[in-house]
Scaffold this active site. Structure first.
Site, PDB file in Angstrom:
ATOM      1  N   ARG A  89       0.904  -1.218   0.266  1.00  0.00           N
ATOM      2  CA  ARG A  89       0.165  -0.024   0.157  1.00  0.00           C
ATOM      3  C   ARG A  89       0.838   1.362   0.096  1.00  0.00           C
ATOM      4  NH1 ARG A  89      -3.105  -1.981   5.901  1.00  0.00           N
ATOM      5  NH2 ARG A  89      -0.913  -2.455   5.421  1.00  0.00           N
ATOM      6  N   CYS A 128       1.910   0.205   9.995  1.00  0.00           N
ATOM      7  CA  CYS A 128       3.037  -0.639   9.821  1.00  0.00           C
ATOM      8  C   CYS A 128       3.402  -1.942  10.471  1.00  0.00           C
ATOM      9  CB  CYS A 128       4.503  -0.108   9.547  1.00  0.00           C
ATOM     10  SG  CYS A 128       5.681  -0.595   9.017  1.00  0.00           S
TER      11      CYS A 128
HETATM   12 CO    CO Z   1       5.356  -0.850   6.921  1.00  0.00          CO
END
Ligand code: CO
Length: 218
Positions: free
Chosen positions: A45, A100
């Site tokens: 992404r 993340c």
């Molecule tokens: Co990441």
């Protein structure tokens, strides 16, 4: 064929590029002279070129899980050395992103396999800033702050490599920056950590740590 649709996408994309600029690929095939080296997360992404809306040829890219710069990582160091010494990029942008998965796994001490060894580097960042991170209330706030802190520490790591130290010593103009990207709105933010000489590192590092943080959806 299983991947036929991807090859079809590719032909359509290449035709579109040629339509706008008939010599685009021919010109690019002769040489590349990107001004930027992007060091980002492998996350699907967070696609480097799209985020800054740059075409092929403008961005030299290294990506790994959680955008980590490790002094013994020959892969990352080779990318940096080639980018700085040969391509003479003017800017290195370390770009992390909120939410993340690698940072989250490091924070929570999740067991995922071989990658745990890689994420150990992010756990080191967490341990260094544990008090600040754990003072935040929700898990998402903690993850997001650690995402920012991880970028700041990786910028320091870039600045400490022999590649950058030697470039600065010989007077080559190359600046190192820290950015964070929001998956929710597609916006990249500067962490106000642009370092263009070793004497700037210490004060800018402390400024960035004290800086206002952007925490989407938390
Ligand atoms: Co990441």
């Amino acid at each position: 064929m299983e991947l036929e649709h991807l090859l079809q996408n590719n032909r359509r994309w290449a035709a579109g590029m040629r339509e706008r600029d008939p010599d685009f690929f021919l010109r690019l095939s002769q040489q590349q002279s990107p001004e930027y080296l992007w060091i980002g997360c492998s996350d699907s992404r967070v696609p480097a070129n799209e985020i800054v809306d740059l075409p092929p040829g403008e961005l030299f890219v290294h990506r790994n899980v959680a955008n980590v710069v490790v002094h013994s990582d020959l892969n990352c160091l080779s990318v940096m050395q080639y980018a700085v010494d040969v391509l003479k990029v003017k800017h290195i942008i370390v770009t992390g992103h909120y939410g993340c998965g690698g940072v989250r796994a490091a924070l929570l001490g999740m067991r995922l396999g071989l990658i745990d060894n890689w994420l150990r580097h992010v756990q080191d960042v967490f341990q260094k800033h544990q008090a600040e991170v754990m003072a935040l209330e929700s898990e998402s706030e903690r993850v997001n702050r650690l995402c920012e802190l991880n970028v700041i520490e990786q910028v320091v790591n870039v600045c400490h490599t022999t590649v950058i130290q030697e470039a600065w010593a010989r007077g080559q103009g190359v600046a190192v920056h820290g950015w964070i990207y929001g998956l929710e709105d597609g916006h990249a933010h500067s962490l106000h950590l642009g370092v263009s000489g070793i004497e700037e590192l210490e004060p800018k590092y402390h400024e960035a740590l004290a800086g206002l943080i952007t925490l989407p959806n938390s």
